[in-house]
Design a protein around this motif. Structure first.
Motif, PDB file in Angstrom:
ATOM      1  N   GLY A   1       0.789  -1.219   0.000  1.00  0.00           N
ATOM      2  CA  GLY A   1       0.000   0.000   0.000  1.00  0.00           C
ATOM      3  C   GLY A   1       0.822   1.270   0.000  1.00  0.00           C
ATOM      4  N   ILE A   2       0.289   2.307  -0.668  1.00  0.00           N
ATOM      5  CA  ILE A   2       0.885   3.638  -0.668  1.00  0.00           C
ATOM      6  C   ILE A   2      -0.165   4.631  -0.187  1.00  0.00           C
ATOM      7  CG2 ILE A   2       1.944   5.477  -2.026  1.00  0.00           C
ATOM      8  CD1 ILE A   2       3.670   3.000  -1.884  1.00  0.00           C
ATOM      9  N   ILE A   3       0.148   5.352   0.864  1.00  0.00           N
ATOM     10  CA  ILE A   3      -0.726   6.424   1.333  1.00  0.00           C
ATOM     11  C   ILE A   3      -0.294   7.704   0.636  1.00  0.00           C
ATOM     12  CG2 ILE A   3      -1.308   7.841   3.338  1.00  0.00           C
ATOM     13  CD1 ILE A   3      -1.047   5.197   4.973  1.00  0.00           C
ATOM     14  N   SER A   4      -1.212   8.300  -0.117  1.00  0.00           N
ATOM     15  CA  SER A   4      -0.921   9.503  -0.898  1.00  0.00           C
ATOM     16  C   SER A   4      -1.763  10.649  -0.341  1.00  0.00           C
ATOM     17  CB  SER A   4      -1.253   9.262  -2.376  1.00  0.00           C
ATOM     18  OG  SER A   4      -0.955  10.405  -3.151  1.00  0.00           O
ATOM     19  N   LEU A   5      -1.113  11.723   0.080  1.00  0.00           N
ATOM     20  CA  LEU A   5      -1.812  12.806   0.764  1.00  0.00           C
ATOM     21  C   LEU A   5      -2.353  13.843  -0.212  1.00  0.00           C
ATOM     22  CD1 LEU A   5       0.479  13.318   3.873  1.00  0.00           C
ATOM     23  CD2 LEU A   5      -1.413  11.730   3.509  1.00  0.00           C
ATOM     24  N   MET A   6      -3.649  14.088  -0.108  1.00  0.00           N
ATOM     25  CA  MET A   6      -4.299  15.118  -0.901  1.00  0.00           C
ATOM     26  C   MET A   6      -4.123  16.440  -0.164  1.00  0.00           C
ATOM     27  SD  MET A   6      -7.738  13.026  -1.981  1.00  0.00           S
ATOM     28  CE  MET A   6      -8.518  14.494  -2.635  1.00  0.00           C
ATOM     29  N   SER A   7      -2.998  17.106  -0.409  1.00  0.00           N
ATOM     30  CA  SER A   7      -2.668  18.295   0.378  1.00  0.00           C
ATOM     31  C   SER A   7      -1.839  19.269  -0.441  1.00  0.00           C
ATOM     32  CB  SER A   7      -1.890  17.892   1.639  1.00  0.00           C
ATOM     33  OG  SER A   7      -1.581  19.019   2.433  1.00  0.00           O
TER      34      SER A   7
ATOM     35  N   GLU B   1      -2.079  14.672  13.203  1.00  0.00           N
ATOM     36  CA  GLU B   1      -2.927  13.724  13.930  1.00  0.00           C
ATOM     37  C   GLU B   1      -3.836  12.956  12.961  1.00  0.00           C
ATOM     38  OE1 GLU B   1      -6.147  15.348  16.458  1.00  0.00           O
ATOM     39  OE2 GLU B   1      -5.147  14.303  18.096  1.00  0.00           O
ATOM     40  N   ASP B   2      -4.366  13.669  11.973  1.00  0.00           N
ATOM     41  CA  ASP B   2      -5.254  13.028  10.995  1.00  0.00           C
ATOM     42  C   ASP B   2      -4.509  11.998  10.150  1.00  0.00           C
ATOM     43  OD1 ASP B   2      -7.229  14.686  11.942  1.00  0.00           O
ATOM     44  OD2 ASP B   2      -7.185  16.051  10.224  1.00  0.00           O
ATOM     45  N   VAL B   3      -3.345  12.373   9.663  1.00  0.00           N
ATOM     46  CA  VAL B   3      -2.597  11.455   8.798  1.00  0.00           C
ATOM     47  C   VAL B   3      -2.151  10.228   9.587  1.00  0.00           C
ATOM     48  CG1 VAL B   3      -0.645  11.187   7.226  1.00  0.00           C
ATOM     49  CG2 VAL B   3      -1.857  13.368   7.325  1.00  0.00           C
ATOM     50  N   GLN B   4      -1.736  10.437  10.827  1.00  0.00           N
ATOM     51  CA  GLN B   4      -1.363   9.296  11.669  1.00  0.00           C
ATOM     52  C   GLN B   4      -2.558   8.357  11.860  1.00  0.00           C
ATOM     53  OE1 GLN B   4       0.035  11.675  14.973  1.00  0.00           O
ATOM     54  NE2 GLN B   4       2.179  11.149  14.568  1.00  0.00           N
TER      55      GLN B   4
ATOM     56  N   SER C   1       3.132  20.676   0.780  1.00  0.00           N
ATOM     57  CA  SER C   1       2.618  20.454   2.133  1.00  0.00           C
ATOM     58  C   SER C   1       2.291  18.982   2.347  1.00  0.00           C
ATOM     59  CB  SER C   1       1.383  21.317   2.398  1.00  0.00           C
ATOM     60  OG  SER C   1       0.265  20.896   1.650  1.00  0.00           O
ATOM     61  N   GLY C   2       1.861  18.300   1.267  1.00  0.00           N
ATOM     62  CA  GLY C   2       1.620  16.863   1.369  1.00  0.00           C
ATOM     63  C   GLY C   2       2.911  16.104   1.626  1.00  0.00           C
ATOM     64  N   GLY C   3       4.014  16.570   1.011  1.00  0.00           N
ATOM     65  CA  GLY C   3       5.316  15.971   1.265  1.00  0.00           C
ATOM     66  C   GLY C   3       5.775  16.215   2.684  1.00  0.00           C
ATOM     67  N   HIS C   4       5.510  17.421   3.174  1.00  0.00           N
ATOM     68  CA  HIS C   4       5.860  17.772   4.547  1.00  0.00           C
ATOM     69  C   HIS C   4       5.129  16.872   5.541  1.00  0.00           C
ATOM     70  CE1 HIS C   4       5.042  20.201   8.258  1.00  0.00           C
ATOM     71  NE2 HIS C   4       6.347  20.361   8.188  1.00  0.00           N
TER      72      HIS C   4
ATOM     73  N   CYS D   1       9.450  18.193  -3.263  1.00  0.00           N
ATOM     74  CA  CYS D   1       9.643  19.573  -2.771  1.00  0.00           C
ATOM     75  C   CYS D   1       9.018  19.862  -1.404  1.00  0.00           C
ATOM     76  CB  CYS D   1       9.143  20.583  -3.796  1.00  0.00           C
ATOM     77  SG  CYS D   1       7.521  20.270  -4.515  1.00  0.00           S
ATOM     78  N   PRO D   2       9.447  19.154  -0.352  1.00  0.00           N
ATOM     79  CA  PRO D   2       8.817  19.331   0.957  1.00  0.00           C
ATOM     80  C   PRO D   2       9.533  20.341   1.857  1.00  0.00           C
ATOM     81  CG  PRO D   2      10.311  17.479   1.055  1.00  0.00           C
ATOM     82  CD  PRO D   2      10.430  18.035  -0.349  1.00  0.00           C
ATOM     83  N   PRO D   3       8.791  21.122   2.643  1.00  0.00           N
ATOM     84  CA  PRO D   3       9.407  21.819   3.772  1.00  0.00           C
ATOM     85  C   PRO D   3       9.846  20.759   4.787  1.00  0.00           C
ATOM     86  CG  PRO D   3       7.241  22.737   3.248  1.00  0.00           C
ATOM     87  CD  PRO D   3       7.364  21.451   2.502  1.00  0.00           C
TER      88      PRO D   3
END
Length: 305
Positions: free
Chosen positions: A54-60, A105-108, A135-138, A172-174
């Motif tokens: 599985g890959i969790i991909s953040l919509m952010s 907290e949500d992503v965790q 921000s999704g990378g962060h 490109c994450p902070p």
């Protein structure tokens, strides 16, 4: 005229059904948590040739999860899906109403939810990666590098599950709010810049006041700096960090490439597998990022085997 309109509608419906039939994956949405009276959702993309990982991909983007951009986020996930990965498109609470600690907290929680239900998704709970951009990378890095929040004595079975991830690959994450672009420049304390970029709300840290039953803004500089540190992947990274892939443009005007370099240096020091790919001349995002995700696939193949 009515017949012409009906014919056009039938054609459009037919094309839509055909397109769905040709999709190399199935898609369904589910609620992974409920907070503040709202449902937090993720969408599962299950490929026909699923490899059991599985890959969790953040919509952010800009610390906002926007369902209006769902199609774009799904398109960005297709290289993983076509490669056999089951992808979980995760939404989180967004700025300006919610701040970085809430998003983390949500992503965790999403990681715990996916791992808890791994059998339902036909994936190995010990083979989970995470990805995101900006921000999704962060948030992906922050989730992967922060301490495990599993609570073995919780009455909630999902809360007992580990938030550990086995690999991360981001664009490109902070990574270090306390040294953003240069040493000792704390981006989170620079309100005019945060306003200009449009992310001030993400740094609106608060404490719960039980007496007034309200959230009180945190103004104490030392307390805020401590939170800034905890919200910085490069600051929280430890020797148990998962293998990390970073890709960054060297002409990025929003998130300096120094941010990826700082984290890469830190992970090298900790002897954590890390790879930094620099995109010459690229800004904050660039044409062909979908193609670059094939390198992410290779990274996940290597570390989720």
């Amino acid at each position: 005229m009515r017949k012409i309109i009906l014919s056009i509608l039938l054609t459009l419906v037919g094309n839509s059904l055909f397109a769905q039939a040709e999709l190399p994956f199935s898609q369904r949405e589910t609620t992974y948590d409920r907070r503040d009276g709202a449902s937090l959702t993720l969408t599962i993309l299950t490929p026909k040739n699923a490899n059991g990982k599985g890959i969790i991909s953040l919509m952010s983007g800009n610390f906002v999860s926007d369902y209006n951009s769902f199609t774009a986020y799904r398109e960005r996930a297709l290289p993983f899906v076509r490669h056999g990965y089951t992808v979980f498109l995760v939404m989180h609470r967004s700025a300006p109403r919610f701040a970085l600690p809430d998003m983390l907290e949500d992503v965790q929680r999403a990681v715990q939810f996916v791992r808890y239900h791994a059998a339902d998704y036909n994936i190995d709970p010990a083979r989970l990666g995470i990805t995101g951009t900006s921000s999704g990378g962060h948030l992906a890095l922050l989730t992967a590098l922060s301490k495990d929040v599993a609570d073995p004595i919780s009455k909630d079975p999902i809360a007992k599950v580990s938030t550990r991830l086995q690999a991360v690959a981001v664009f490109c994450p902070p990574t270090d709010l306390l040294n953003f672009g240069r040493t000792d420049y704390n981006l989170a304390a620079d309100k005019p810049t945060l306003v200009k970029v449009g992310v001030l709300g993400a740094f609106g840290y608060t404490n719960w006041d039980s007496a007034t039953r309200t959230y009180i803004p945190i103004d104490n500089l030392q307390q805020r700096r401590k939170i800034d540190s905890l919200m910085s992947p490069a600051q929280v990274a430890g020797k148990n960090a998962p293998p990390t892939f970073l890709m960054h443009g060297d002409k990025d005007p929003l998130v300096p490439i120094q941010q990826s370099q700082t984290l890469a240096t830190r992970l090298h020091y900790l002897h954590v597998p890390v790879k930094l790919v620099v995109k010459p001349g690229a800004a904050h995002g660039w044409k062909g990022m979908d193609e670059d995700e094939h390198e992410f696939n290779a990274w996940f193949d290597l570390h989720l085997r």
